[in-house]
Write a protein that holds these residues in place. Structure first.
Motif, PDB file in Angstrom:
ATOM      1  N   LEU A 117       6.308 -21.751 -67.258  1.00 59.04           N
ATOM      2  CA  LEU A 117       5.810 -22.517 -67.840  1.00 59.04           C
ATOM      3  C   LEU A 117       4.569 -23.000 -66.673  1.00 59.04           C
ATOM      4  O   LEU A 117       3.393 -23.364 -67.408  1.00 59.04           O
ATOM      5  CB  LEU A 117       6.108 -23.882 -68.008  1.00 59.04           C
ATOM      6  N   SER A 118       5.071 -23.010 -65.980  1.00 61.62           N
ATOM      7  CA  SER A 118       3.719 -23.206 -64.011  1.00 61.62           C
ATOM      8  C   SER A 118       2.714 -22.472 -63.979  1.00 61.62           C
ATOM      9  O   SER A 118       1.456 -22.275 -63.983  1.00 61.62           O
ATOM     10  CB  SER A 118       4.500 -23.010 -63.453  1.00 61.62           C
ATOM     11  N   PHE A 135      20.412 -26.723 -73.988  1.00 61.84           N
ATOM     12  CA  PHE A 135      19.212 -25.841 -74.656  1.00 61.84           C
ATOM     13  C   PHE A 135      18.305 -27.002 -74.693  1.00 61.84           C
ATOM     14  O   PHE A 135      17.272 -26.277 -74.934  1.00 61.84           O
ATOM     15  CB  PHE A 135      19.891 -25.270 -75.746  1.00 61.84           C
ATOM     16  N   ASP A 136      18.044 -28.075 -73.663  1.00 62.89           N
ATOM     17  CA  ASP A 136      16.868 -28.903 -73.828  1.00 62.89           C
ATOM     18  C   ASP A 136      16.087 -28.427 -73.314  1.00 62.89           C
ATOM     19  O   ASP A 136      14.525 -28.210 -73.532  1.00 62.89           O
ATOM     20  CB  ASP A 136      17.496 -30.105 -72.452  1.00 62.89           C
ATOM     21  N   PRO A 141       9.324 -24.899 -74.078  1.00 64.09           N
ATOM     22  CA  PRO A 141       8.094 -24.245 -74.065  1.00 64.09           C
ATOM     23  C   PRO A 141       7.660 -24.604 -75.502  1.00 64.09           C
ATOM     24  O   PRO A 141       6.054 -24.812 -75.800  1.00 64.09           O
ATOM     25  CB  PRO A 141       9.101 -22.854 -74.263  1.00 64.09           C
ATOM     26  N   GLN A 142       8.590 -24.807 -76.302  1.00 63.15           N
ATOM     27  CA  GLN A 142       8.334 -25.393 -77.741  1.00 63.15           C
ATOM     28  C   GLN A 142       6.768 -26.704 -77.756  1.00 63.15           C
ATOM     29  O   GLN A 142       6.552 -26.340 -78.820  1.00 63.15           O
ATOM     30  CB  GLN A 142       9.107 -25.295 -78.562  1.00 63.15           C
ATOM     31  N   GLU A 143       7.897 -27.528 -77.046  1.00 63.81           N
ATOM     32  CA  GLU A 143       6.986 -28.834 -77.149  1.00 63.81           C
ATOM     33  C   GLU A 143       5.178 -28.337 -75.856  1.00 63.81           C
ATOM     34  O   GLU A 143       4.862 -29.148 -76.412  1.00 63.81           O
ATOM     35  CB  GLU A 143       7.765 -30.262 -75.686  1.00 63.81           C
ATOM     36  N   GLY A 145       3.784 -25.847 -77.709  1.00 66.44           N
ATOM     37  CA  GLY A 145       3.579 -25.316 -78.601  1.00 66.44           C
ATOM     38  C   GLY A 145       3.177 -23.411 -77.969  1.00 66.44           C
ATOM     39  O   GLY A 145       2.378 -22.459 -78.255  1.00 66.44           O
ATOM     40  N   ILE A 146       4.333 -22.662 -77.178  1.00 64.12           N
ATOM     41  CA  ILE A 146       4.278 -21.936 -76.642  1.00 64.12           C
ATOM     42  C   ILE A 146       5.405 -21.097 -76.415  1.00 64.12           C
ATOM     43  O   ILE A 146       6.551 -21.508 -76.840  1.00 64.12           O
ATOM     44  CB  ILE A 146       4.664 -21.730 -74.929  1.00 64.12           C
ATOM     45  N   PRO A 147       5.221 -20.055 -77.747  1.00 61.41           N
ATOM     46  CA  PRO A 147       6.529 -19.271 -78.127  1.00 61.41           C
ATOM     47  C   PRO A 147       7.509 -18.888 -77.850  1.00 61.41           C
ATOM     48  O   PRO A 147       7.697 -18.235 -76.554  1.00 61.41           O
ATOM     49  CB  PRO A 147       5.075 -18.390 -79.236  1.00 61.41           C
ATOM     50  N   LEU A 148       9.200 -19.453 -78.713  1.00 59.45           N
ATOM     51  CA  LEU A 148      10.263 -19.126 -77.903  1.00 59.45           C
ATOM     52  C   LEU A 148      10.567 -18.063 -78.867  1.00 59.45           C
ATOM     53  O   LEU A 148      10.804 -18.130 -80.074  1.00 59.45           O
ATOM     54  CB  LEU A 148      10.524 -20.120 -77.255  1.00 59.45           C
ATOM     55  N   VAL A 149      11.604 -16.641 -78.466  1.00 59.49           N
ATOM     56  CA  VAL A 149      12.221 -15.980 -79.267  1.00 59.49           C
ATOM     57  C   VAL A 149      13.267 -16.012 -78.443  1.00 59.49           C
ATOM     58  O   VAL A 149      13.432 -15.057 -77.425  1.00 59.49           O
ATOM     59  CB  VAL A 149      11.496 -14.825 -79.555  1.00 59.49           C
TER      60      VAL A 149
END
Length: 343
Positions: A117-118, A135-136, A141-143, A145-149
């Motif tokens: 993220l940095s 899994f916090d 990333p979701q918070e 707005g970054i896609p996570l798959v």
């Protein structure tokens, strides 16, 4: 001694006697810049060993064109092949990847998420570590707005898209095959961790026994980390039983290979006395003696589909698409370690 100062677009501009903004546009292939100028800028950038600052670029335009990939370990053929599939798709779209290893260490996984993220990655693709049950960190990333798959090792605790193999079906097929080969007392190597893949493989094993009228015996289920040495220890434990198994299904190829080593050292015939099957189709399974029956997870395909799903979310801003779960069908690969009956 101080290092050389970092080359910037201002150095290129000075060398070519043009403005820094023109250099920036040329490097970003702006259609307003002539091809002659673009070629001159690229040539000068190479001569000066210019390295773009991806973080600065990401801050300016909101895109780094970099995806972070987190795997438990990169030296396993399965994960290496998945990464290759992801890269194939990403590179076609002019994206690069950063590959990070969690080593199945929860703290390392948390730190890796923060580091990516940095670094302003445009998204994260991950396979969850064995020891992760909180899994916090994956919510960060979701918070932002970054896609996570997620792929392979996933969790339903997160509302994200996933790409997995049908581990249940793969395990069921293995046990069904062993039963068809005349095996009646089938042991299973599994993991004590709360990882979806191992839970599903255990469920497939249990249901296949039930469906074919065989009892589930707790003493035949051995829990470990499923590494080579664990397979050895688990096989030794099974051989101490008064009534020994006539087959072993390991939830990993490594565990099965450890078991094979012990059986060969004890001069126990494979598969006539004890049949062996693994899961994963690691390259070594086709070179062992006997060759190892296993399950192909189509890792390269998994990587490509994971990347395609990621870019679907990325292009939509990850707001318009509902999380999807793609389940690939596994293939049972029958080899010498289980073939008691002629084909």
């Amino acid at each position: 001694m101080a290092g050389k100062p970092k080359v910037t677009i201002h150095h290129i501009a000075e060398k070519l006697n043009i403005t820094a903004s023109t250099v920036s546009r040329a490097l970003n292939d702006n259609p307003r810049i002539s091809e002659i100028t673009k070629k001159a800028v690229l040539k000068a950038a190479k001569q000066l060993n210019y390295q773009p600052n991806n973080i600065a670029a990401a801050l300016r335009n909101g895109k780094s064109h970099i995806i972070g990939i987190i795997v438990p370990t990169a030296d396993r053929a399965f994960f290496a092949s998945v990464v290759r599939g992801i890269e194939e798709i990403a590179n076609k779209l002019n994206y690069k990847v950063i590959i990070c290893q969690s080593y199945d260490n929860y703290e390392k996984e948390v730190q890796t998420i923060d580091a990516l993220l940095s670094a302003r990655v445009d998204g994260i693709i991950a396979s969850v570590g064995k020891n992760t049950d909180n899994f916090d960190h994956y919510k960060r990333p979701q918070e932002k707005g970054i896609p996570l798959v997620l792929f392979d090792r996933t969790t339903d605790a997160l509302e994200v898209s996933q790409v997995v193999i049908d581990d249940y079906l793969g395990a069921y097929k293995v046990v069904e095959h062993l039963i068809q080969q005349g095996c009646r007392r089938i042991a299973h190597f599994t993991s004590p961790k709360k990882v979806s893949v191992f839970k599903e493989r255990l469920r497939g094993y249990t249901d296949a026994l039930r469906d074919f009228g065989l009892p589930f015996e707790e003493e035949l289920v051995i829990k470990s980390n499923l590494q080579l040495e664990d397979g050895r220890a688990s096989m030794e434990k099974l051989l101490e039983l008064e009534l020994k198994p006539d087959a072993v299904f390991s939830a990993s190829d490594y565990g099965a290979m450890g078991a094979m080593q012990v059986l060969k050292e004890r001069k126990i015939q494979i598969p006539q006395e004890i049949a062996l099957a693994g899961f994963g189709n690691e390259p070594f399974t086709s070179f062992s003696d006997p060759t190892l029956t296993t399950v192909d997870q189509f890792s390269l395909t998994m990587g490509r589909i994971t990347a395609e799903l990621f870019f679907e979310h990325f292009k939509s801003g990850d707001k318009k698409l509902v999380p999807q779960k793609t389940v690939l069908k596994p293939e049972l690969i029958v080899r010498g370690s289980t073939l008691r009956q002629p084909k």
